[in-house]
Scaffold this motif. Sequence first.
Motif, PDB file in Angstrom:
ATOM      1  N   ILE A 180      10.024  -3.207 -14.522  1.00  0.00           N
ATOM      2  CA  ILE A 180      11.327  -3.256 -13.851  1.00  0.00           C
ATOM      3  C   ILE A 180      11.700  -1.889 -13.302  1.00  0.00           C
ATOM      4  CG2 ILE A 180      13.764  -3.823 -14.156  1.00  0.00           C
ATOM      5  CD1 ILE A 180      12.912  -5.615 -16.500  1.00  0.00           C
ATOM      6  N   ARG A 181      11.461  -0.856 -14.092  1.00  0.00           N
ATOM      7  CA  ARG A 181      11.895   0.493 -13.725  1.00  0.00           C
ATOM      8  C   ARG A 181      11.249   0.958 -12.415  1.00  0.00           C
ATOM      9  NH1 ARG A 181      14.524   4.127 -16.894  1.00  0.00           N
ATOM     10  NH2 ARG A 181      14.274   2.697 -18.659  1.00  0.00           N
ATOM     11  N   ARG A 182       9.984   0.622 -12.199  1.00  0.00           N
ATOM     12  CA  ARG A 182       9.310   1.103 -11.003  1.00  0.00           C
ATOM     13  C   ARG A 182       9.796   0.418  -9.725  1.00  0.00           C
ATOM     14  NH1 ARG A 182       3.549  -1.350 -13.076  1.00  0.00           N
ATOM     15  NH2 ARG A 182       3.865  -3.530 -12.519  1.00  0.00           N
ATOM     16  N   ARG A 183      10.557  -0.693  -9.874  1.00  0.00           N
ATOM     17  CA  ARG A 183      11.098  -1.372  -8.695  1.00  0.00           C
ATOM     18  C   ARG A 183      12.424  -0.777  -8.236  1.00  0.00           C
ATOM     19  NH1 ARG A 183       7.521  -3.641  -5.943  1.00  0.00           N
ATOM     20  NH2 ARG A 183       9.072  -5.010  -4.996  1.00  0.00           N
ATOM     21  N   PHE A 230      -7.340 -11.794  -9.868  1.00  0.00           N
ATOM     22  CA  PHE A 230      -6.522 -10.961 -10.747  1.00  0.00           C
ATOM     23  C   PHE A 230      -5.958  -9.825  -9.898  1.00  0.00           C
ATOM     24  CE2 PHE A 230      -6.083  -7.053 -13.211  1.00  0.00           C
ATOM     25  CZ  PHE A 230      -5.205  -7.466 -14.200  1.00  0.00           C
ATOM     26  N   THR A 231      -4.633  -9.580 -10.020  1.00  0.00           N
ATOM     27  CA  THR A 231      -3.970  -8.555  -9.209  1.00  0.00           C
ATOM     28  C   THR A 231      -3.151  -7.632 -10.098  1.00  0.00           C
ATOM     29  OG1 THR A 231      -3.800 -10.095  -7.348  1.00  0.00           O
ATOM     30  CG2 THR A 231      -2.431  -8.116  -7.266  1.00  0.00           C
ATOM     31  N   GLU A 232      -3.369  -6.346  -9.939  1.00  0.00           N
ATOM     32  CA  GLU A 232      -2.541  -5.321 -10.571  1.00  0.00           C
ATOM     33  C   GLU A 232      -1.649  -4.743  -9.485  1.00  0.00           C
ATOM     34  OE1 GLU A 232      -0.384  -2.968 -12.222  1.00  0.00           O
ATOM     35  OE2 GLU A 232      -1.834  -3.743 -13.671  1.00  0.00           O
ATOM     36  N   PRO A 233      -0.313  -4.985  -9.560  1.00  0.00           N
ATOM     37  CA  PRO A 233       0.563  -4.571  -8.455  1.00  0.00           C
ATOM     38  C   PRO A 233       0.765  -3.068  -8.349  1.00  0.00           C
ATOM     39  CG  PRO A 233       1.845  -5.518 -10.235  1.00  0.00           C
ATOM     40  CD  PRO A 233       0.412  -5.717 -10.601  1.00  0.00           C
ATOM     41  N   TYR A 234       0.590  -2.338  -9.441  1.00  0.00           N
ATOM     42  CA  TYR A 234       0.774  -0.880  -9.423  1.00  0.00           C
ATOM     43  C   TYR A 234      -0.435  -0.241 -10.090  1.00  0.00           C
ATOM     44  CZ  TYR A 234       5.579  -0.861  -7.752  1.00  0.00           C
ATOM     45  OH  TYR A 234       6.704  -0.988  -6.977  1.00  0.00           O
ATOM     46  N   LEU A 235      -1.417   0.102  -9.288  1.00  0.00           N
ATOM     47  CA  LEU A 235      -2.642   0.682  -9.818  1.00  0.00           C
ATOM     48  C   LEU A 235      -2.397   2.126 -10.243  1.00  0.00           C
ATOM     49  CD1 LEU A 235      -5.686   0.216 -10.304  1.00  0.00           C
ATOM     50  CD2 LEU A 235      -6.094   1.126  -8.007  1.00  0.00           C
ATOM     51  N   ALA A 236      -2.670   2.414 -11.517  1.00  0.00           N
ATOM     52  CA  ALA A 236      -2.537   3.767 -12.078  1.00  0.00           C
ATOM     53  C   ALA A 236      -1.138   4.349 -11.838  1.00  0.00           C
ATOM     54  CB  ALA A 236      -3.601   4.685 -11.488  1.00  0.00           C
ATOM     55  N   GLY A 237      -0.127   3.467 -11.825  1.00  0.00           N
ATOM     56  CA  GLY A 237       1.238   3.934 -11.646  1.00  0.00           C
ATOM     57  C   GLY A 237       1.640   4.174 -10.206  1.00  0.00           C
ATOM     58  N   TRP A 238       0.718   4.004  -9.275  1.00  0.00           N
ATOM     59  CA  TRP A 238       1.036   4.181  -7.854  1.00  0.00           C
ATOM     60  C   TRP A 238       1.480   2.854  -7.262  1.00  0.00           C
ATOM     61  CZ3 TRP A 238       0.714   8.922  -5.380  1.00  0.00           C
ATOM     62  CH2 TRP A 238       0.114   9.948  -6.124  1.00  0.00           C
ATOM     63  N   ASP A 239       2.212   2.922  -6.158  1.00  0.00           N
ATOM     64  CA  ASP A 239       2.671   1.717  -5.471  1.00  0.00           C
ATOM     65  C   ASP A 239       1.538   1.140  -4.626  1.00  0.00           C
ATOM     66  OD1 ASP A 239       4.190  -0.321  -4.524  1.00  0.00           O
ATOM     67  OD2 ASP A 239       5.498   0.899  -3.269  1.00  0.00           O
ATOM     68  N   VAL A 240       0.473   0.790  -5.325  1.00  0.00           N
ATOM     69  CA  VAL A 240      -0.737   0.258  -4.697  1.00  0.00           C
ATOM     70  C   VAL A 240      -1.172  -0.962  -5.495  1.00  0.00           C
ATOM     71  CG1 VAL A 240      -3.151   0.680  -4.114  1.00  0.00           C
ATOM     72  CG2 VAL A 240      -1.471   2.515  -3.852  1.00  0.00           C
ATOM     73  N   SER A 241      -1.318  -2.083  -4.834  1.00  0.00           N
ATOM     74  CA  SER A 241      -1.807  -3.283  -5.501  1.00  0.00           C
ATOM     75  C   SER A 241      -3.324  -3.336  -5.377  1.00  0.00           C
ATOM     76  CB  SER A 241      -1.181  -4.541  -4.891  1.00  0.00           C
ATOM     77  OG  SER A 241      -1.584  -4.695  -3.540  1.00  0.00           O
ATOM     78  N   ALA A 242      -3.975  -3.801  -6.425  1.00  0.00           N
ATOM     79  CA  ALA A 242      -5.435  -3.898  -6.436  1.00  0.00           C
ATOM     80  C   ALA A 242      -5.829  -5.076  -7.309  1.00  0.00           C
ATOM     81  CB  ALA A 242      -6.061  -2.602  -6.938  1.00  0.00           C
ATOM     82  N   GLY A 243      -7.021  -5.583  -7.084  1.00  0.00           N
ATOM     83  CA  GLY A 243      -7.454  -6.715  -7.885  1.00  0.00           C
ATOM     84  C   GLY A 243      -8.879  -7.101  -7.577  1.00  0.00           C
TER      85      GLY A 243
END
Length: 826
Positions: free
Chosen positions: A433-436, A540-553
Motif C-alpha cells: 500500500i505504501r508504495r502506491r 507470475f507477475t511481480e509489480p515492483y521488482l526490487a522495490g522499483w516501479d517496474v513490473s516483471a514476471g
Amino acid sequence: MRAEAVNLSNTAGARGQDWLQRVGCCMRQWRQAVLGAAVVLAVFAAGAPQLEAQSLPVPSTIATPGATPGATQGASQGQAAATVGSVQNAGQFGAIAAIDIRGNRRVDRQAILSYMQIKVGDPFDPALLNEGLKRLVATTLFLDVTLERSGSTLVVLVQEQRVINRIAFEGNNKIKDEELQSEIQLRARQPFTKSKVQEAVRRILSLYQAQGRFATEVEPKIILLEQNRADLVFEIIESNPSKIVGINFVGNRKYSDTRLRQVILSRENRFWRFANAMVNYDPTRVAVDAELLTKFYRQNGFADVKIADSVGELTTDRSGFYLTFTIEEGLRYRVSSVSYDNKVSRLDTGLIERRNKVRSGRFFNEDRVRESVERMVEVANENGAPFVKIAPKLDRDKQAQTIAVTYVIENGPRAFVERINITGNERTRDYVIRRRFGFEEGDAFNLTKLKRARRNIQRLGFFSKVEIEPVEGQAEDRVVINADVEETSTATFEVGGSYSSASGFGANFALNQRNFLGRGQKVGVSASLAQNNRSFNFSFTEPYLAGWDVSAGLTGGFSEVNNEDSGYLEQTYSAGVFGGYELVNDLTQSWRYNFSYSALQQDNTSAIIQDEGDSTTRSSLAHTITYDIRDNLSNPTEGWVGSLSTEVAGLGGDVAYLKNTAKGGFYYAINDTFTVALEGEGGWLQPFNDEGTYVADRFTMGALQVRGFARSGIGPVASDTLQRVGGSKFYRGTAELRFPVPLPIDLDIKGRVFTDVGALWDVNTTFGASQGVTALNDTADPRLSIGYGLTWASPIGPLQLDFGYAMRSQASDEKQVFRFNIQRGF
C-alpha cells in the motif's frame, strides 16, 4: 406506667380498658398507613423504573412441564415489577439487623447483595431502599422485586426472569441462521426481556429490507419450560423483493423522464428485466440516484440544481414501490470567460493554462472545473511549486445566464508529511500500500498527491473501501496521513463457454490470484478448449521488482492450433520472461523474451508449408511502447491510444526475423449518444535468412479485422492446394459510429455502422519454389466492406452480431456476411 394503667383499668372497668386498646390500635394502624404511603410515594417520586406494559404475541402452543403457577402474566411476558413494603420508622429509621433474600434460584445471595449495595447495619431509609430496588430492577435479571420489613429484618422477595434455553429461526430461506443470530443481541442462557426481543425483531427486519423484502413478517414466540426457562422462536414469513413499479420525476423541464431514467441506477420492473437486480427497491441506491441526477445536471450547465426530495412510496399490498424525484433545475449557464489570477511569480501561467479543460462558450460543467484544478495543481507540483493552491472563482450573471471562471493561483501553507499510518490490511503487506502513495514521510504534502494516492490504491483491486484522511501532526507544518482500507477477495475462478461462427464452440477456465501472499503479486493459470484450438498458460507477475516501479514476471504455456484453412496442426510449447514500467504519465514501455518449440503435423498441406519441416525453435526479444489516454479501456468514448511493437528472433533457435507492428485508435464523443471510433493497424515481417518467412510467423487476416470476410478469408493462397499461407505485410483500418439502440436503456444494446478496409500480402519465402509452387492473389490491393452490428450485454453473456458486406475483394477471398460471438462465464 403499666401498674398505673392497670389501676386505671381496674377503676374504669373492662369497658374503658377495651376502648383505650381500640384507640391505641387505630392510632398505630393510621401511623403505619401514613408511613407506608409516604414510602411508596417516595419510591415513585424517585423514579422507580417501570417497563412499558406491552406483551409479546400469545404463543399458539405453549408447553409448560413443571412451570411455576405463581408466575404472573406480566412476568411471562417479560414485564418487571418492583414494590417496597411498609418500613417502620424506629428511632430515626431503625437499623437493618439482617437481610433475608427469598425466591432466588440461579442468582446467588451475594450477587443480589452486591447489586443492591445494602448491607446489615444500614438504616431503614426509604431513599436508600429505593435506590437498592432500582439497582436490582436495572439488572434485568428479575421479573418482580419486593422489599419488606419484618422487625429489624429486611426481606427481599425476588422472582427471576426466565432464561433463554435456545433461540431458533423458522421460515428463513434467504438468510442463513448464522447471519440472523450474529445480527441480534439475544443469546442462549441470557435473561429473557421483552425489549431485547423487540430489538431483535427490528434487526431481523432490517436485514430483509436491505434485500428489498419489505413485506417480510417476523413473529417471536416463546415456549415455556421447567426451571423458569423458555425457548425463543422467531417465525419468519419471507416476502419476495419489493419491485420498483414506477419512477417519476417532478420539476424537470429540460430533460424528459425517459432521459433521466437513463441517468439513475434504479429501473422499473418489466418482464425483460427478469435478471436485473436494479428493479428491486433499495433505499441506499435511491440516495445514489439522487447524487447521479445532481451530477448529470451540473455537468450540463445547471450549476444551481437541487434534488429537493427523493421518496419511495410503498404500494398498498407492500409488493412494490413508486419512486419520485423532485428536481429544482434552476438556470442553465454557459461559460462567459476563463481567466487566471496567478500570484505565484515563479510559476508560468502558460503551463497552467494548457491543462485547463474549461472553454468559454460551452455549457458550464462542474466536473471539468474540478478536473482542471487537479491537472493544474499536478503540473504546478512538477514545476517547482509543491505548495501551490488553486481555487476556482465562479461569478454568476443570472440575467445573462453565464458564469465567468477565474482560477486563483497562490501559495498555500507549507506542510510536510510527518507519518503515514495504515490500518485494516489484515492480509496485504504494508509496503504494498505504501508504495502506491507516490510520496514518503518528510515529503511535501499536497492534496493532489493525496487524491492520486487514493486512486492508485483503489486501482490495485485489493480493497472494497479506501479512506485516506490527513490530520494535524505534532507541529503546525506537519501532517499525519491515516489510511484505512477494507480488504476484499482477490482470487477469481472463472469457467465459461463461447461460440462464434469463426471458431465454433469453446470452453475456458481461469484461476487468478491478484494479491499472492499479500505481496501484491499476480499468479494466473488458464486453459481453453475450442473446436480448432486448445491452450494452457501460466503467469507470475511481480509489480515492483526490487522495490522499483517496474513490473516483471514469467510465463509458460502450451497451445495447439488446428489451422484448417492451411491444412496443418501446430503444437507449441513456450516459456518467457517480461518486464514493464511507466516512462512518464500514460507512456509505458515493456520488454519480453520468449523461447518456444513448435511441431507441425501436416495433412495434404501445400509444398510451401511442407518444405518448412516438422519442427522449429524460436528465441525472440520483443519491445512495446504504448501511449494511452482513453477514458475507458473496454468501451472508450474519448481519447486515443497508440503503440509500436518490435520483435527480433534469432537469438538462438532455427528462425531469425524482424517483426514490427503499429496500431492506434482515436475516439470522440459527438454528444451523449454518438461516438466516433477510428482504428488502424499495420505490420511488417522481414526474415534474416535465405529461406524466408515461416507460416507460423506470418500474419493472417479475416473476419476479426475486416468484417464481411470469413476467418483467414483474405490473403495469398498456395497454387497447389489453394490453402491460406499468410503474408509478411498487412494493413487494416476501421471507421465506426457507435450509438444506443432505441430500446429500454437497461437492455444495454449498442448499435454501430462501420466500414473496414485491409490487405494482406507478400508471402516472402522460398519454401515450395523447388516444386514450382507459388502464392496466388499476393497483392496489396485493398479489400473493403461496410455493415452494421449490435452488441448486447445479455443475461447469459455479451453477444456480438455483425452483418458485413464485401464491397471490394479478390477472386480467392472467402466472404461471410453474418458473424456472431457469445461468451458466458459462471
